[in-house]
Design a protein around this motif. Structure first.
Motif, PDB file in Angstrom:
ATOM      1  N   UNK A  45      -6.327 -46.658-123.938  1.00  0.00           N
ATOM      2  CA  UNK A  45      -5.880 -45.526-123.086  1.00  0.00           C
ATOM      3  C   UNK A  45      -4.518 -45.083-123.698  1.00  0.00           C
ATOM      4  N   UNK A  46      -3.634 -45.790-124.028  1.00  0.00           N
ATOM      5  CA  UNK A  46      -2.362 -45.413-124.543  1.00  0.00           C
ATOM      6  C   UNK A  46      -2.663 -44.783-125.934  1.00  0.00           C
ATOM      7  N   UNK A  47      -3.611 -45.359-126.712  1.00  0.00           N
ATOM      8  CA  UNK A  47      -3.698 -45.009-128.087  1.00  0.00           C
ATOM      9  C   UNK A  47      -4.210 -43.605-128.213  1.00  0.00           C
ATOM     10  N   UNK A  48      -5.094 -43.355-127.126  1.00  0.00           N
ATOM     11  CA  UNK A  48      -6.054 -42.131-127.019  1.00  0.00           C
ATOM     12  C   UNK A  48      -4.945 -41.144-126.506  1.00  0.00           C
ATOM     13  N   UNK A  49      -3.958 -41.170-125.677  1.00  0.00           N
ATOM     14  CA  UNK A  49      -2.853 -40.248-125.462  1.00  0.00           C
ATOM     15  C   UNK A  49      -2.031 -39.999-126.469  1.00  0.00           C
ATOM     16  N   UNK A  50      -1.701 -41.084-127.117  1.00  0.00           N
ATOM     17  CA  UNK A  50      -0.759 -40.795-128.294  1.00  0.00           C
ATOM     18  C   UNK A  50      -1.387 -39.845-129.590  1.00  0.00           C
ATOM     19  N   UNK A  51      -2.750 -40.028-129.689  1.00  0.00           N
ATOM     20  CA  UNK A  51      -3.335 -39.286-130.647  1.00  0.00           C
ATOM     21  C   UNK A  51      -3.595 -37.968-130.380  1.00  0.00           C
ATOM     22  N   UNK A  52      -3.818 -37.724-129.123  1.00  0.00           N
ATOM     23  CA  UNK A  52      -3.886 -36.394-128.320  1.00  0.00           C
ATOM     24  C   UNK A  52      -2.608 -35.567-128.541  1.00  0.00           C
ATOM     25  N   UNK A  53      -1.679 -36.326-128.309  1.00  0.00           N
ATOM     26  CA  UNK A  53      -0.221 -35.945-128.313  1.00  0.00           C
ATOM     27  C   UNK A  53       0.101 -35.450-129.907  1.00  0.00           C
ATOM     28  N   UNK A  54      -0.228 -36.215-130.554  1.00  0.00           N
ATOM     29  CA  UNK A  54      -0.024 -35.995-132.053  1.00  0.00           C
ATOM     30  C   UNK A  54      -0.863 -34.816-132.695  1.00  0.00           C
ATOM     31  N   UNK A  55      -2.084 -34.825-132.243  1.00  0.00           N
ATOM     32  CA  UNK A  55      -3.016 -33.740-132.771  1.00  0.00           C
ATOM     33  C   UNK A  55      -2.368 -32.426-131.894  1.00  0.00           C
ATOM     34  N   UNK A  56      -1.947 -32.391-130.723  1.00  0.00           N
ATOM     35  CA  UNK A  56      -1.412 -31.116-130.183  1.00  0.00           C
ATOM     36  C   UNK A  56      -0.336 -30.722-130.961  1.00  0.00           C
ATOM     37  N   UNK A  57       0.576 -31.739-131.364  1.00  0.00           N
ATOM     38  CA  UNK A  57       1.950 -31.128-132.029  1.00  0.00           C
ATOM     39  C   UNK A  57       1.454 -30.853-133.361  1.00  0.00           C
ATOM     40  N   UNK A  58       0.778 -31.189-133.993  1.00  0.00           N
ATOM     41  CA  UNK A  58       0.155 -30.672-135.117  1.00  0.00           C
ATOM     42  C   UNK A  58      -0.359 -29.187-135.308  1.00  0.00           C
ATOM     43  N   UNK A  59      -1.393 -28.969-134.209  1.00  0.00           N
ATOM     44  CA  UNK A  59      -2.214 -27.955-134.045  1.00  0.00           C
ATOM     45  C   UNK A  59      -1.300 -26.661-133.540  1.00  0.00           C
ATOM     46  N   UNK A  60      -0.207 -27.010-132.606  1.00  0.00           N
ATOM     47  CA  UNK A  60       0.342 -25.992-132.025  1.00  0.00           C
ATOM     48  C   UNK A  60       2.026 -25.978-132.142  1.00  0.00           C
ATOM     49  N   UNK A  61       2.409 -26.063-133.222  1.00  0.00           N
ATOM     50  CA  UNK A  61       3.743 -26.245-133.424  1.00  0.00           C
ATOM     51  C   UNK A  61       4.630 -25.011-133.041  1.00  0.00           C
ATOM     52  N   UNK A  62       3.902 -23.883-132.817  1.00  0.00           N
ATOM     53  CA  UNK A  62       4.710 -22.640-132.506  1.00  0.00           C
ATOM     54  C   UNK A  62       5.251 -22.929-130.735  1.00  0.00           C
ATOM     55  N   UNK A  63       4.513 -23.752-130.293  1.00  0.00           N
ATOM     56  CA  UNK A  63       4.864 -23.950-128.683  1.00  0.00           C
ATOM     57  C   UNK A  63       5.794 -24.874-128.532  1.00  0.00           C
ATOM     58  N   UNK A  64       6.164 -25.678-129.374  1.00  0.00           N
ATOM     59  CA  UNK A  64       7.195 -26.637-129.189  1.00  0.00           C
ATOM     60  C   UNK A  64       8.611 -26.365-129.842  1.00  0.00           C
ATOM     61  N   UNK A  65       9.467 -26.352-128.536  1.00  0.00           N
ATOM     62  CA  UNK A  65      10.768 -26.076-128.634  1.00  0.00           C
ATOM     63  C   UNK A  65      11.373 -27.307-129.121  1.00  0.00           C
ATOM     64  N   UNK A  66      12.521 -27.389-129.545  1.00  0.00           N
ATOM     65  CA  UNK A  66      13.202 -28.570-129.951  1.00  0.00           C
ATOM     66  C   UNK A  66      13.517 -29.385-128.653  1.00  0.00           C
ATOM     67  N   UNK A  67      13.674 -29.118-127.361  1.00  0.00           N
ATOM     68  CA  UNK A  67      13.613 -29.947-126.225  1.00  0.00           C
ATOM     69  C   UNK A  67      12.331 -30.719-125.962  1.00  0.00           C
ATOM     70  N   UNK A  68      11.233 -30.029-126.241  1.00  0.00           N
ATOM     71  CA  UNK A  68       9.893 -30.554-125.872  1.00  0.00           C
ATOM     72  C   UNK A  68       9.611 -31.446-127.047  1.00  0.00           C
ATOM     73  N   UNK A  69       9.954 -31.285-128.326  1.00  0.00           N
ATOM     74  CA  UNK A  69       9.796 -31.918-129.487  1.00  0.00           C
ATOM     75  C   UNK A  69      10.385 -33.320-129.194  1.00  0.00           C
ATOM     76  N   UNK A  70      11.568 -33.328-128.608  1.00  0.00           N
ATOM     77  CA  UNK A  70      12.471 -34.736-128.469  1.00  0.00           C
ATOM     78  C   UNK A  70      11.737 -35.421-127.407  1.00  0.00           C
ATOM     79  N   UNK A  71      11.461 -34.612-126.200  1.00  0.00           N
ATOM     80  CA  UNK A  71      10.766 -35.453-125.124  1.00  0.00           C
ATOM     81  C   UNK A  71       9.367 -35.975-125.675  1.00  0.00           C
TER      82      UNK A  71
END
Length: 130
Positions: A30-56
Motif C-alpha cells: 500500500x505504501x509503495x503504491x501511494x509512493x509510485x502514484x505520487x511520483x507519477x503525478x509529480x512527473x505528469x503534472x509539474x505545472x501544478x506543483x508550486x514549491x510549497x507543494x513540492x516540499x510537502x
C-alpha cells in the motif's frame, strides 16, 4: 510448561508471525503504491506543483521510504529499525491534536488540511505498528 504446551505455543507464535508478516507485506504494498502514484503525478503534472507543494510531497515521500525500509527490516530480520517509533507517533499525534485544537481557527485552510492529512497518516501508521 510441558513439551506439548510449548509446541502449541510455538505453533500459535508461528501463525501469529505469519499473519503479522502478511499484514506488513500488505502495508508495504500500500505504501509503495501511494509512493509510485505520487511520483507519477509529480512527473505528469509539474505545472501544478508550486514549491510549497513540492516540499510537502518530498517530505511525504521520504517518510514513505523510511516506512518501507522499516517494514522490510521487520519482515526480513524480525526487528524494527527504530524501537520507539510507536511512542514517537503517539507523542506526535497528541502534540498535533492539542496544537490543532488550540490553533485551527487561526490557520489557513491549506495548512490545516495538510496537518489533518499528516495526522491521518500518523494514525494509519500507528494502527499498523500496534
Amino acid at each position: 510448561m510441558n513439551r506439548e504446551d510449548r509446541e502449541i505455543k510455538g505453533i500459535d507464535s508461528k501463525e501469529e508471525l505469519e499473519m503479522a508478516n502478511e499484514r506488513r507485506i500488505d502495508e508495504l504494498m500500500n505504501i509503495n503504491n501511494r509512493y509510485v502514484r505520487t511520483e507519477r503525478h509529480l512527473e505528469q503534472h509539474p505545472e501544478f506543483s508550486d514549491p510549497e507543494n513540492l516540499e510537502h510531497a518530498s517530505n511525504i515521500q521520504k517518510e514513505r521510504e523510511d516506512r518501507m525500509d522499516n517494514l522490510k527490516n521487520i519482515i526480513a530480520y524480525g526487528k524494527h529499525e527504530e524501537e520507539d517509533e510507536v511512542e514517537n507517533l503517539k507523542r506526535n499525534i497528541e502534540y498535533t491534536d492539542n496544537y490543532l485544537e488550540e490553533n485551527a481557527d487561526r490557520m489557513d485552510e491549506f495548512t490545516l488540511n495538510k496537518a489533518m492529512e499528516k495526522q491521518s497518516h500518523r494514525r494509519e501508521q500507528l494502527e499498523f505498528l500496534e
